[in-house]
Design a protein around this motif. Structure first.
Motif, PDB file in Angstrom:
ATOM      1  N   ASN A  34      12.543  28.569  35.360  1.00 20.14           N
ATOM      2  CA  ASN A  34      12.096  27.747  34.247  1.00 20.14           C
ATOM      3  C   ASN A  34      13.258  28.076  33.291  1.00 20.14           C
ATOM      4  O   ASN A  34      14.138  27.535  32.296  1.00 20.14           O
ATOM      5  CB  ASN A  34      11.180  27.400  33.656  1.00 20.14           C
ATOM      6  CG  ASN A  34      10.323  26.441  34.620  1.00 20.14           C
ATOM      7  OD1 ASN A  34      10.805  25.555  35.549  1.00 20.14           O
ATOM      8  ND2 ASN A  34       8.852  26.558  34.568  1.00 20.14           N
ATOM      9  N   ALA A  35      13.169  29.619  32.688  1.00 25.77           N
ATOM     10  CA  ALA A  35      14.072  30.133  31.911  1.00 25.77           C
ATOM     11  C   ALA A  35      15.420  30.088  31.946  1.00 25.77           C
ATOM     12  O   ALA A  35      16.457  29.698  31.317  1.00 25.77           O
ATOM     13  CB  ALA A  35      13.470  31.530  31.266  1.00 25.77           C
ATOM     14  N   LEU A  36      15.720  30.263  33.266  1.00 25.40           N
ATOM     15  CA  LEU A  36      17.167  30.518  33.646  1.00 25.40           C
ATOM     16  C   LEU A  36      17.810  29.200  33.689  1.00 25.40           C
ATOM     17  O   LEU A  36      18.826  28.864  33.341  1.00 25.40           O
ATOM     18  CB  LEU A  36      17.290  31.297  34.970  1.00 25.40           C
ATOM     19  CG  LEU A  36      16.833  33.031  35.037  1.00 25.40           C
ATOM     20  CD1 LEU A  36      16.771  33.332  36.455  1.00 25.40           C
ATOM     21  CD2 LEU A  36      17.666  33.716  34.099  1.00 25.40           C
ATOM     22  N   ALA A  37      16.944  28.338  34.091  1.00 23.15           N
ATOM     23  CA  ALA A  37      17.480  26.784  34.201  1.00 23.15           C
ATOM     24  C   ALA A  37      17.756  26.406  32.871  1.00 23.15           C
ATOM     25  O   ALA A  37      18.828  25.696  32.725  1.00 23.15           O
ATOM     26  CB  ALA A  37      16.602  25.907  34.980  1.00 23.15           C
ATOM     27  N   ALA A  38      17.236  26.631  32.004  1.00 17.08           N
ATOM     28  CA  ALA A  38      17.305  26.173  30.502  1.00 17.08           C
ATOM     29  C   ALA A  38      18.258  26.853  29.816  1.00 17.08           C
ATOM     30  O   ALA A  38      19.200  26.270  29.278  1.00 17.08           O
ATOM     31  CB  ALA A  38      16.053  26.819  29.690  1.00 17.08           C
ATOM     32  N   LEU A  39      18.654  28.176  30.394  1.00 20.67           N
ATOM     33  CA  LEU A  39      19.856  28.835  29.968  1.00 20.67           C
ATOM     34  C   LEU A  39      20.979  28.370  30.431  1.00 20.67           C
ATOM     35  O   LEU A  39      21.880  28.094  29.739  1.00 20.67           O
ATOM     36  CB  LEU A  39      19.838  30.215  30.577  1.00 20.67           C
ATOM     37  CG  LEU A  39      18.893  31.278  29.527  1.00 20.67           C
ATOM     38  CD1 LEU A  39      18.949  32.609  30.200  1.00 20.67           C
ATOM     39  CD2 LEU A  39      19.284  31.284  28.240  1.00 20.67           C
ATOM     40  N   VAL A  40      21.027  27.620  31.770  1.00 16.86           N
ATOM     41  CA  VAL A  40      22.195  26.885  32.345  1.00 16.86           C
ATOM     42  C   VAL A  40      22.483  25.708  31.589  1.00 16.86           C
ATOM     43  O   VAL A  40      23.521  25.212  31.149  1.00 16.86           O
ATOM     44  CB  VAL A  40      21.863  26.600  33.743  1.00 16.86           C
ATOM     45  CG1 VAL A  40      22.944  25.526  34.388  1.00 16.86           C
ATOM     46  CG2 VAL A  40      21.906  27.700  34.631  1.00 16.86           C
ATOM     47  N   VAL A  41      21.204  24.762  31.268  1.00 20.72           N
ATOM     48  CA  VAL A  41      21.301  23.495  30.660  1.00 20.72           C
ATOM     49  C   VAL A  41      22.069  23.757  29.133  1.00 20.72           C
ATOM     50  O   VAL A  41      22.862  22.987  28.640  1.00 20.72           O
ATOM     51  CB  VAL A  41      20.208  23.021  30.530  1.00 20.72           C
ATOM     52  CG1 VAL A  41      20.008  21.366  29.766  1.00 20.72           C
ATOM     53  CG2 VAL A  41      19.635  22.410  31.835  1.00 20.72           C
ATOM     54  N   SER A  42      21.494  24.870  28.531  1.00 21.22           N
ATOM     55  CA  SER A  42      22.044  25.197  27.284  1.00 21.22           C
ATOM     56  C   SER A  42      23.559  25.564  27.104  1.00 21.22           C
ATOM     57  O   SER A  42      24.138  25.494  26.091  1.00 21.22           O
ATOM     58  CB  SER A  42      21.121  26.055  26.400  1.00 21.22           C
ATOM     59  OG  SER A  42      21.404  27.395  26.845  1.00 21.22           O
ATOM     60  N   GLY A  43      24.056  26.196  28.195  1.00 19.93           N
ATOM     61  CA  GLY A  43      25.438  26.690  28.186  1.00 19.93           C
ATOM     62  C   GLY A  43      25.722  28.038  28.038  1.00 19.93           C
ATOM     63  O   GLY A  43      26.409  28.621  28.143  1.00 19.93           O
ATOM     64  N   LYS A  44      24.013  28.773  27.798  1.00 23.01           N
ATOM     65  CA  LYS A  44      24.360  30.080  27.503  1.00 23.01           C
ATOM     66  C   LYS A  44      24.395  30.821  29.073  1.00 23.01           C
ATOM     67  O   LYS A  44      24.873  32.061  28.939  1.00 23.01           O
ATOM     68  CB  LYS A  44      23.114  30.702  27.041  1.00 23.01           C
ATOM     69  CG  LYS A  44      23.048  29.951  25.544  1.00 23.01           C
ATOM     70  CD  LYS A  44      21.491  30.582  24.847  1.00 23.01           C
ATOM     71  CE  LYS A  44      21.308  29.842  23.451  1.00 23.01           C
ATOM     72  NZ  LYS A  44      20.122  30.161  22.986  1.00 23.01           N
ATOM     73  N   LYS A  45      23.957  30.493  30.074  1.00 28.60           N
ATOM     74  CA  LYS A  45      24.182  30.924  31.411  1.00 28.60           C
ATOM     75  C   LYS A  45      25.350  30.191  32.055  1.00 28.60           C
ATOM     76  O   LYS A  45      25.335  29.127  32.577  1.00 28.60           O
ATOM     77  CB  LYS A  45      22.906  31.092  32.091  1.00 28.60           C
ATOM     78  CG  LYS A  45      23.083  31.657  33.745  1.00 28.60           C
ATOM     79  CD  LYS A  45      21.816  31.555  34.108  1.00 28.60           C
ATOM     80  CE  LYS A  45      21.623  32.299  35.498  1.00 28.60           C
ATOM     81  NZ  LYS A  45      22.534  33.869  35.392  1.00 28.60           N
ATOM     82  N   THR A  46      26.504  31.060  32.283  1.00 31.89           N
ATOM     83  CA  THR A  46      27.765  30.719  33.065  1.00 31.89           C
ATOM     84  C   THR A  46      28.194  31.572  34.075  1.00 31.89           C
ATOM     85  O   THR A  46      29.440  31.447  34.671  1.00 31.89           O
ATOM     86  CB  THR A  46      28.930  30.343  31.892  1.00 31.89           C
ATOM     87  OG1 THR A  46      29.333  31.792  31.398  1.00 31.89           O
ATOM     88  CG2 THR A  46      28.476  29.366  30.947  1.00 31.89           C
ATOM     89  N   ALA A  47      27.133  32.398  34.320  1.00 24.42           N
ATOM     90  CA  ALA A  47      27.516  33.276  35.707  1.00 24.42           C
ATOM     91  C   ALA A  47      26.298  33.705  36.146  1.00 24.42           C
ATOM     92  O   ALA A  47      25.139  33.552  35.547  1.00 24.42           O
ATOM     93  CB  ALA A  47      28.081  34.603  35.087  1.00 24.42           C
ATOM     94  N   THR A  48      26.421  34.119  37.199  1.00 24.17           N
ATOM     95  CA  THR A  48      25.150  34.762  38.176  1.00 24.17           C
ATOM     96  C   THR A  48      25.653  35.655  39.212  1.00 24.17           C
ATOM     97  O   THR A  48      27.040  35.708  39.617  1.00 24.17           O
ATOM     98  CB  THR A  48      24.297  33.572  38.944  1.00 24.17           C
ATOM     99  OG1 THR A  48      23.298  34.053  39.264  1.00 24.17           O
ATOM    100  CG2 THR A  48      25.182  33.000  39.985  1.00 24.17           C
TER     101      THR A  48
END
Length: 151
Positions: A34-48
């Motif tokens: 949930n936390a990581l998905a929220a980061l993706v949706v917000s644009g803060k997570k752009t790598a993995t």
């Protein structure tokens, strides 16, 4: 892939012509989906990143530039569609601070601690040991669609 996720993908394909491939992967990120998905949706997570050895052990194809994937939350509901823009393989202890920050989980030290714990546990389930020089598959991606968000 559950019915809701498949319907989301088919709607995305319909709205975007025949460009996206028919086949797509749907997955949850890490151990806090949930936390990581929220980061993706917000644009803060752009790598993995992921453990290269597991691709070899499972005879799984590596991710590739242009690949689409559906990000799921902890309840396996779709939250976004992403597209891979870059893939590299490198030792964990050579991952740049810039890449680590693009994962959106805090400082470089936070990233290291989170990933050392995650990979230690994951590799342990395969009777493998964590190593700071273990090879990682490092991916960058863009969000191409957010579930139920039309801009």
């Amino acid at each position: 892939m559950n019915e809701m996720t498949l319907a989301y993908w088919n709607e995305y394909r319909k709205e975007n012509g025949s460009h996206p491939p028919i086949d797509v992967e749907a997955f949850q990120f890490g151990d806090d989906a949930n936390a990581l998905a929220a980061l993706v949706v917000s644009g803060k997570k752009t790598a993995t990143c992921s453990a290269h050895v597991l691709y070899e052990m499972e005879n799984e194809l590596l991710p590739y530039v242009g690949q689409y994937a559906i990000v799921l939350d902890a309840t396996e509901r779709p939250v976004a569609i992403i597209q891979t823009t870059d893939v590299t393989i490198q030792p964990m202890n050579e991952v740049s601070e810039e890449f680590a920050l693009a994962e959106g989980e805090g400082t470089y030290a936070d990233w290291w601690d989170i990933h050392e714990r995650f990979f230690s546990e994951l590799l342990g389930s395969y009777q493998l040991s964590f190593s700071p020089s273990m090879k990682l598959v490092c991916e960058r991606f863009i969000v191409v669609d957010r579930f139920n968000v039309k801009e």
